[in-house]
Enzyme design. Structure first.
Site, PDB file in Angstrom:
ATOM      1  N   LYS A   8       7.351 -71.654  61.965  1.00  0.00           N
ATOM      2  CA  LYS A   8       7.262 -70.191  61.815  1.00  0.00           C
ATOM      3  C   LYS A   8       8.571 -69.591  62.336  1.00  0.00           C
ATOM      4  CE  LYS A   8       3.477 -66.934  62.462  1.00  0.00           C
ATOM      5  NZ  LYS A   8       2.302 -66.631  63.276  1.00  0.00           N
TER       6      LYS A   8
HETATM    7  O1  G3P Z   1      -0.122 -64.647  63.968  1.00  0.00           O
HETATM    8  C1  G3P Z   1       0.491 -63.450  63.753  1.00  0.00           C
HETATM    9  C2  G3P Z   1      -0.390 -62.233  63.633  1.00  0.00           C
HETATM   10  O2  G3P Z   1      -1.583 -62.517  62.981  1.00  0.00           O
HETATM   11  C3  G3P Z   1      -0.497 -61.393  64.851  1.00  0.00           C
HETATM   12  O3  G3P Z   1      -1.566 -60.479  64.843  1.00  0.00           O
HETATM   13  O4  G3P Z   1      -3.109 -58.929  65.984  1.00  0.00           O
HETATM   14  O5  G3P Z   1      -1.041 -59.707  67.193  1.00  0.00           O
HETATM   15  O6  G3P Z   1      -0.884 -58.117  65.296  1.00  0.00           O
HETATM   16  P1  G3P Z   1      -1.638 -59.248  65.894  1.00  0.00           P
END
Ligand code: G3P
Length: 214
Positions: free
Chosen positions: A83
């Site tokens: 990633k």
């Molecule tokens: O894995 C990346 C992403 O899904 C992060 O989500 O909830 O931290 O904005 P969030």
């Protein structure tokens, strides 16, 4: 549509896998930090539980550092997807990985044009963060719709991986738009299963069953 689970918590991953719903896993530095465990240990254990793409994120911000991390991460398991953040050095690293057979997931994508660049660089997945866009009064799912349209226009192989999902509505819209993957937090996965009419219907069936002579 594929379901990935967005967590580094191996117990959550095992629970979700038992439901037969997990095609892959995405992690990020924040999710790994929550486990309190060593990064390499967590990723190796996840790879032993799920036979599918496992995203593990680099923390370098320069090309050389990212490539060095990508090489290390890809040695952990053949299913590792590296990633990489959507910055200029990141795009260079994505292009290098594409040339060297290392799968990539370009993260922190917030616009369709960023997604176009990631696809041109050779990314395997693009991760638009829909919840974080909604948080600042933008329309996260509109960005996904535009990415799907652009990728279809030019037949890019890059898969649209909807990330930062906050509720089932995001997943419904993603499925209707034809996004390739949703990466879903465990709590949202559970929300997808539950329906009050299912619970009420089951309670009624079980109550009526007690009236049936045995
Ligand atoms: O894995 C990346 C992403 O899904 C992060 O989500 O909830 O931290 O904005 P969030």
């Amino acid at each position: 549509m594929k379901f990935f689970i967005d967590t580094a918590d191996v117990n959550e991953i095992r629970e979700a896998a038992a439901l037969g719903l997990v095609d892959g896993v995405t992690t990020n530095p924040s999710l790994v930090a929550r486990t309190g465990r060593k990064f390499a240990d967590v990723i190796a254990e996840i790879c032993s539980v799920i036979d599918g793409p496992i995203s593990a994120e680099v923390v370098s911000t320069d090309f050389d550092g990212m490539v060095a991390e990508a090489k290390q991460l890809s040695k952990i398991h053949e299913n590792i997807v590296v990633k990489i953040p959507l910055i200029a050095e990141g795009l260079k690293a994505v292009a290098w990985c594409a040339d060297h057979g290392i799968a990539t997931n370009v993260t922190l994508c917030f616009s369709p044009l960023q997604a176009l660049l990631a696809a041109k660089a050779g990314a395997d997945y693009i991760s638009p963060f829909v919840g974080r866009l909604d948080d600042i009064a933008h329309d996260g799912m509109e960005v996904v719709s535009q990415i799907v349209e652009i990728y279809e226009n030019y037949n890019f192989d890059t898969e649209v991986l909807v990330a930062s999902i906050r509720h089932p509505g995001h997943i419904l819209e993603a499925a209707r738009m034809g996004a390739d993957v949703c990466t879903v937090p465990y709590s949202v996965l559970m929300q997808l299963i539950r329906h009050p009419l299912t619970d009420a219907g089951l309670a009624k069936f079980l109550a009526d069953w007690k009236k049936v002579p045995q």
